[in-house]
Design a protein around this motif. Structure first.
Motif, PDB file in Angstrom:
ATOM      1  N   ASN A  11      47.483  48.494  52.315  1.00 52.93           N
ATOM      2  CA  ASN A  11      46.831  47.161  52.266  1.00 52.93           C
ATOM      3  C   ASN A  11      45.167  47.214  52.056  1.00 52.93           C
ATOM      4  OD1 ASN A  11      46.236  47.681  54.859  1.00 52.93           O
ATOM      5  ND2 ASN A  11      47.785  46.130  55.599  1.00 52.93           N
ATOM      6  N   LEU A  54      51.833  37.266  42.034  1.00 54.43           N
ATOM      7  CA  LEU A  54      52.270  38.435  42.251  1.00 54.43           C
ATOM      8  C   LEU A  54      53.830  38.580  42.225  1.00 54.43           C
ATOM      9  CD1 LEU A  54      51.479  41.565  43.445  1.00 54.43           C
ATOM     10  CD2 LEU A  54      51.667  40.304  45.671  1.00 54.43           C
ATOM     11  N   PHE A  96      51.321  47.429  41.183  1.00 51.51           N
ATOM     12  CA  PHE A  96      51.280  45.856  41.323  1.00 51.51           C
ATOM     13  C   PHE A  96      51.769  45.249  39.937  1.00 51.51           C
ATOM     14  CE2 PHE A  96      49.655  45.687  45.610  1.00 51.51           C
ATOM     15  CZ  PHE A  96      48.552  46.319  45.384  1.00 51.51           C
ATOM     16  N   SER A 105      43.908  45.652  47.171  1.00 51.66           N
ATOM     17  CA  SER A 105      44.295  44.429  46.907  1.00 51.66           C
ATOM     18  C   SER A 105      43.842  43.783  45.542  1.00 51.66           C
ATOM     19  CB  SER A 105      43.342  43.459  48.059  1.00 51.66           C
ATOM     20  OG  SER A 105      42.113  43.780  47.798  1.00 51.66           O
ATOM     21  N   ASN A 145      55.101  43.936  44.378  1.00 54.01           N
ATOM     22  CA  ASN A 145      53.954  44.792  45.287  1.00 54.01           C
ATOM     23  C   ASN A 145      54.367  46.045  45.945  1.00 54.01           C
ATOM     24  OD1 ASN A 145      52.049  45.222  47.014  1.00 54.01           O
ATOM     25  ND2 ASN A 145      52.266  43.217  48.134  1.00 54.01           N
TER      26      ASN A 145
END
Lengths: 108, 111
Positions: B62, B54, B47, B65, B57
């Motif tokens: 998922n 953001l 990230f 986070s 990504n």
């Protein structure tokens, strides 16, 4: 995937010899390239960078060469010392993707 | 003064647990990153945040986070930990387009 990639996963040199680590890139839009050194147990650290409008940049015992025609970079370390043993990465500032490095081992 | 600091340095946890890794930078940088490094030293970007937004990504589950409460902090929360999540996680920061400064890494071991 990564826009830059190192040629060899490992390189072994004798102490006192010169080392050359090679890297290729695919994205011609990169503004500049950065070489990082990662010693065991630490995060990568900046060594030297080169702007895309330059062919060569020199630091203390290190020189980076940029050949835009063939999209190739190299990091040259003069008189390699045991403290140079580390993993080296070349990175384009455009995407900051490191990928696989080259592990340099210096033999005494 | 540590420029980029992440905690904890070591984290051993059981499969299925949820854990967080914290990162703070005092360099005034706008951009922060999380990277994952496997046992073969492949360093993969996960990230990137710029001013709390953001930007990058990558293809990560998922269960991962990131959270950026302000531009000096970027935390990584991982749900339902799996064996394959074992790795060293690095936080980094930079000015936009500039060199990255890395933390010392968090070695995560999932058992």
């Amino acid at each position: 995937g990564e826009s830059v990639g190192l040629h060899l996963p490992t390189l072994s040199v004798q102490e006192g010899d010169n080392s050359i680590i090679n890297c290729a890139y695919s994205n011609s839009a990169s503004d500049y390239f950065i070489w990082y050194k990662q010693e065991s147990g630490k995060g990568p650290q900046f060594i030297i960078d080169i702007r895309s409008n330059m062919d060569k940049r020199q630091g203390q015992r290190v020189t980076v060469l940029l050949n835009k025609t063939v999209k190739h970079l190299s990091l040259q370390i003069a008189a390699t010392q045991p403290g140079d043993s580390a993993v080296y990465f070349c990175v384009s500032n455009n995407d900051m993707r490191f990928g696989a490095g080259t592990r340099l081992t210096v033999k005494p | 003064d540590t420029a980029v600091s992440q905690t904890p340095k070591y984290l051993v946890t059981q499969m299925g647990n949820d854990k967080s890794i914290k990162c703070e930078q005092n360099l005034g940088h706008d951009t922060m990153y999380w990277y994952k490094q496997d046992s073969k030293k492949f360093l993969k970007i996960m990230f990137s945040y710029n001013n709390k937004e953001l930007i990058i990504n990558e293809t990560v589950p998922n269960r991962f986070s990131p959270k950026s409460p302000d531009k000096a902090h970027l935390n990584l929360h991982i749900n339902s930990l799996e064996l394959g999540d074992s790795a060293v996680y690095f936080c980094a920061s930079s000015q936009v387009g500039g060199e990255a400064f890395f933390g010392q890494g968090t070695r995560l071991t999932v058992v």
